[in-house]
Design a protein around this motif. Structure first.
Motif, mmCIF file in Angstrom:
data_model
loop_
_atom_site.group_PDB
_atom_site.id
_atom_site.type_symbol
_atom_site.label_atom_id
_atom_site.label_comp_id
_atom_site.label_asym_id
_atom_site.label_seq_id
_atom_site.Cartn_x
_atom_site.Cartn_y
_atom_site.Cartn_z
ATOM 1 N N THR A 71 40.594 44.961 67.393
ATOM 2 C CA THR A 71 40.747 45.044 65.806
ATOM 3 C C THR A 71 40.368 46.030 65.061
ATOM 4 N N ILE A 72 41.309 46.818 64.180
ATOM 5 C CA ILE A 72 40.922 47.877 63.294
ATOM 6 C C ILE A 72 40.741 47.587 62.112
ATOM 7 N N ASN A 73 39.856 47.657 61.315
ATOM 8 C CA ASN A 73 39.510 47.325 59.797
ATOM 9 C C ASN A 73 39.709 45.677 59.468
ATOM 10 N N ASN A 74 39.248 45.123 60.416
ATOM 11 C CA ASN A 74 39.139 43.642 60.166
ATOM 12 C C ASN A 74 40.470 43.063 60.033
ATOM 13 N N ARG A 75 41.798 43.813 60.157
ATOM 14 C CA ARG A 75 43.013 43.469 60.028
ATOM 15 C C ARG A 75 44.041 43.470 60.951
ATOM 16 N N HIS A 76 43.821 44.557 61.654
ATOM 17 C CA HIS A 76 45.209 45.092 62.398
ATOM 18 C C HIS A 76 44.451 44.911 63.797
ATOM 19 N N THR A 77 45.295 44.058 64.722
ATOM 20 C CA THR A 77 44.876 43.777 65.851
ATOM 21 C C THR A 77 45.934 43.981 66.976
ATOM 22 N N ILE A 78 45.721 44.916 67.948
ATOM 23 C CA ILE A 78 46.330 45.466 69.246
ATOM 24 C C ILE A 78 45.977 44.675 70.377
ATOM 25 N N SER A 79 46.631 43.875 71.173
ATOM 26 C CA SER A 79 46.403 43.410 72.382
ATOM 27 C C SER A 79 47.135 43.586 73.588
ATOM 28 N N ALA A 80 46.684 43.270 74.663
ATOM 29 C CA ALA A 80 47.549 43.458 76.019
ATOM 30 C C ALA A 80 47.356 42.164 76.649
ATOM 31 N N LEU A 81 48.238 41.590 77.347
ATOM 32 C CA LEU A 81 48.338 40.395 77.846
ATOM 33 C C LEU A 81 48.770 40.485 79.425
ATOM 34 N N TYR A 82 48.025 39.966 80.356
ATOM 35 C CA TYR A 82 48.515 39.908 81.968
ATOM 36 C C TYR A 82 48.624 38.511 82.235
ATOM 37 N N ALA A 83 49.636 37.765 82.465
ATOM 38 C CA ALA A 83 49.872 36.561 82.744
ATOM 39 C C ALA A 83 50.584 36.149 83.911
ATOM 40 N N PRO A 84 49.966 36.269 85.388
ATOM 41 C CA PRO A 84 50.869 35.907 86.363
ATOM 42 C C PRO A 84 50.966 34.406 86.430
ATOM 43 N N LEU A 85 52.179 34.027 87.222
ATOM 44 C CA LEU A 85 52.336 32.723 87.689
ATOM 45 C C LEU A 85 53.304 32.513 88.674
ATOM 46 N N THR A 86 52.949 31.739 89.813
ATOM 47 C CA THR A 86 53.645 31.593 90.860
ATOM 48 C C THR A 86 53.364 30.240 91.288
ATOM 49 N N VAL A 87 54.569 29.278 91.359
ATOM 50 C CA VAL A 87 54.362 28.084 91.753
ATOM 51 C C VAL A 87 55.303 27.616 93.021
ATOM 52 N N LEU A 121 52.487 43.339 75.086
ATOM 53 C CA LEU A 121 51.667 44.257 74.180
ATOM 54 C C LEU A 121 52.233 43.794 72.948
ATOM 55 N N THR A 122 50.992 43.509 71.838
ATOM 56 C CA THR A 122 51.210 42.975 70.653
ATOM 57 C C THR A 122 50.324 43.640 69.579
ATOM 58 N N TYR A 123 51.210 43.601 68.490
ATOM 59 C CA TYR A 123 50.623 43.974 67.069
ATOM 60 C C TYR A 123 50.492 43.211 66.215
ATOM 61 N N ARG A 124 49.301 42.458 65.575
ATOM 62 C CA ARG A 124 49.253 41.725 64.594
ATOM 63 C C ARG A 124 48.600 42.088 63.405
ATOM 64 N N TYR A 125 48.932 41.687 62.271
ATOM 65 C CA TYR A 125 48.457 41.742 60.968
ATOM 66 C C TYR A 125 47.816 40.530 60.468
ATOM 67 N N ASP A 126 46.556 40.478 59.990
ATOM 68 C CA ASP A 126 45.657 39.359 59.498
ATOM 69 C C ASP A 126 45.848 39.567 58.018
ATOM 70 N N PHE A 127 47.012 38.863 57.335
ATOM 71 C CA PHE A 127 46.832 38.869 55.498
ATOM 72 C C PHE A 127 45.764 37.777 55.110
ATOM 73 N N VAL A 128 45.050 37.191 55.924
ATOM 74 C CA VAL A 128 44.138 36.491 55.485
ATOM 75 C C VAL A 128 42.786 36.534 56.403
ATOM 76 N N ALA A 129 41.879 37.286 56.070
ATOM 77 C CA ALA A 129 40.870 37.219 56.945
ATOM 78 C C ALA A 129 39.312 37.155 56.049
ATOM 79 N N ASN A 130 38.621 36.257 56.033
ATOM 80 C CA ASN A 130 37.462 35.720 55.411
ATOM 81 C C ASN A 130 36.698 34.985 56.156
ATOM 82 N N GLU A 131 35.410 34.546 55.696
ATOM 83 C CA GLU A 131 34.690 33.737 56.548
ATOM 84 C C GLU A 131 34.936 32.598 57.103
#
Length: 225
Positions: A71-87, A121-131
């Motif tokens: 998270t950059i400056n408490n509002r911009h979040t970049i994340s990466a997810l790895y989710a394997p599944l075999t049934v 690969l995700t980019y998210r902006y938090d337009f509400v970020a408080n306590e």
């Protein structure tokens, strides 16, 4: 190829860096109890449509998902997810089934391996970020790595499906105090070609006295296309 599955999320560990949770690492694990809706037909013209979740048996299986975020400056979040599944499914089909131009006879023991690995690969902006509240939205680029394999004593064939899926990301959490909180987050998008949904809702509590780790529990529903 469509599937709708219900999983029970047992534990989700969240480790954060000391600088106000700027770095985040999630490890989620649980059990796959089954796929009540998993309809497969290969090819679309000439193949047999089979709901393997109904016709065949599946045993509970442990799964895991790993996500890293910053998270950059408490509002911009970049994340990466790895989710394997075999049934794995086993049993016998109710009727003769044509899959990938190979015919599997009714009543004959068969195994079906269903793989659906996701890389996001995700980019998210938090337009509400408080306590107490954090609410945001963004975009996710998803790569799906899917494979279905039908096998019996005399025949063995598989079909691979690799592609890109754009998704809308959303996140909302409420933290009334330091001891616990609730959150909803996910990726989803629908179109005439199909839809994909991956949504988590649950509660969060501290794992240790320091706010470097916590755990969450809840239900996770996924419907890849």
């Amino acid at each position: 190829m469509k599937t709708k599955s219900l999983f029970l999320l047992l534990l989700g560990f969240v480790c954060a860096g000391a600088a106000q949770a700027q770095i985040r690492l999630d490890l989620e694990s649980g059990l796959v109890f089954g796929t009540p809706y998993n309809r497969i037909r290969i090819p679309n013209q000439g193949g047999t449509l089979v709901d393997i979740g109904k016709e065949l048996d599946v045993k509970p299986k442990v799964f895991f998902r790993l996500r890293a975020g910053y998270t950059i400056n408490n509002r911009h979040t970049i994340s990466a997810l790895y989710a394997p599944l075999t049934v794995r499914y086993d049993g016998a089909f109710w009727e003769n089934v044509s899959f990938n131009s190979v015919v599997f006879e009714a009543g004959k023991p068969v195994e079906v391996d269903y793989k659906f690995n996701s890389y996001r690969l995700t980019y998210r902006y938090d337009f509400v970020a408080n306590e107490h509240w954090r609410v945001g939205a963004g975009v996710t680029a998803k790569i799906r790595d899917a494979k279905v394999r039908y096998k019996n004593d005399t025949q063995d064939t598989n079909f691979d499906n690799f592609g890109f899926v754009p998704l809308i990301n959303f996140y909302a959490s409420w933290q009334p105090g330091k001891r616990w909180g609730v959150l909803v987050e996910g990726d989803a998008l629908g179109s005439k070609q199909g839809r994909a949904e991956d949504i988590f809702a649950g509660a969060r509590m501290p794992w240790a006295s320091r706010p470097l780790s916590n755990w969450a529990t809840g239900l996770w529903k996924a419907e890849p296309t």
